[in-house]
Write a protein that holds these residues in place. Structure first.
Motif, PDB file in Angstrom:
ATOM      1  N   SER A   1      45.251  42.954  42.261  1.00 20.59           N
ATOM      2  CA  SER A   1      44.752  41.729  41.653  1.00 20.59           C
ATOM      3  C   SER A   1      44.051  40.865  42.702  1.00 20.59           C
TER       4      SER A   1
ATOM      5  N   GLN B   1      46.664  34.524  47.475  1.00 23.83           N
ATOM      6  CA  GLN B   1      48.001  34.128  47.899  1.00 23.83           C
ATOM      7  C   GLN B   1      48.255  34.493  49.358  1.00 23.83           C
TER       8      GLN B   1
ATOM      9  N   GLU C   1      44.114  37.859  42.816  1.00 28.11           N
ATOM     10  CA  GLU C   1      45.039  36.766  43.124  1.00 28.11           C
ATOM     11  C   GLU C   1      45.885  37.075  44.348  1.00 28.11           C
TER      12      GLU C   1
END
Length: 224
Positions: free
Chosen positions: A48, A54, A50
């Motif tokens: 991902s 992060q 994301e």
């Protein structure tokens, strides 16, 4: 010894990049049948976007202030880095998508770069084969000359920035068999594929012998 393989094609069947990587791996295993082969398929599951966000933002925070998602992302980045760093040799297979690097391969590279070990030529001297499959023709004099924005980037990252001893194996016109508009290019596509498979086999064997020779040299130094 350990051999690492990374695949980025979204195709399981009919993928030329996977076929060429198969050949590199098979040539290595022929030389080292008892070695460990570690595989990372970037499409199963997809990384991902994301995760990189992060992992990257976690680098600006002390450990105690990181969220569970940030800690998990950093752990994954370290795992990916360990896989590549611990290998004696590697093959990276990548198709050309929309004239560039597949999104999930770029995400993988970005994740590696959140690990501090990847900021100073971490693969110095390590034999790495970069397999690139291109659906069309991008050579000198072709209408799409200069449109391959993936290969130069990958060579720069793995060869120059990471410091690997890089060999590029490429196949072109891989869509000729499935695209009627490219029917007249099928012979050229077959020739390109055959050349890539031959070079892949030679490269896999040569790198296997190279690593074995270095290992034997180190063992002799240890005895001395």
């Amino acid at each position: 010894m350990t051999f690492f393989r990374l695949d980025a094609s979204i195709r399981r069947e009919g993928s030329v990049s996977r076929e060429v990587a198969d050949t590199v791996q098979r040539a290595w295993v022929e030389r080292h049948p008892h070695d460990t082969v570690v595989r990372r398929d970037l499409t199963a599951p997809l990384l991902s976007p994301e995760v990189w966000l992060q992992a990257a933002t976690a680098g600006f925070l002390p450990e105690e202030d990181r969220t569970p998602e940030q800690r998990a992302a950093r752990t994954l980045a370290s795992l990916l880095a360990d896989e590549l760093l611990s290998a004696d040799a590697a093959v990276i297979s990548a198709p050309l998508y929309n004239y560039g690097v597949p999104q999930h391969l770029k995400n993988y590279i970005d994740l590696l770069l959140t690990d501090q070990r990847f900021m100073a030529t971490p693969l110095e001297g390590k034999p790495v084969t970069l397999v690139v499959a291109r659906g069309g023709g991008y050579g000198p004099g072709t209408p799409r000359e200069g449109w391959d924005h993936a290969t130069p980037y990958l060579v720069r990252i793995f060869g120059e920035f990471f410091g690997a001893d890089l060999t590029v194996v490429s196949a072109e016109l891989t869509l000729a068999d499935v695209n009627p508009a490219m029917a007249e290019l099928r012979d050229a596509a077959a020739a390109s594929r055959a050349e890539a498979l031959e070079l892949a086999q030679l490269t896999g064997r040569a790198q296997a012998d190279q690593v074995a020779a270095k290992r034997a040299e180190k063992q002799l130094e240890g005895v001395a």
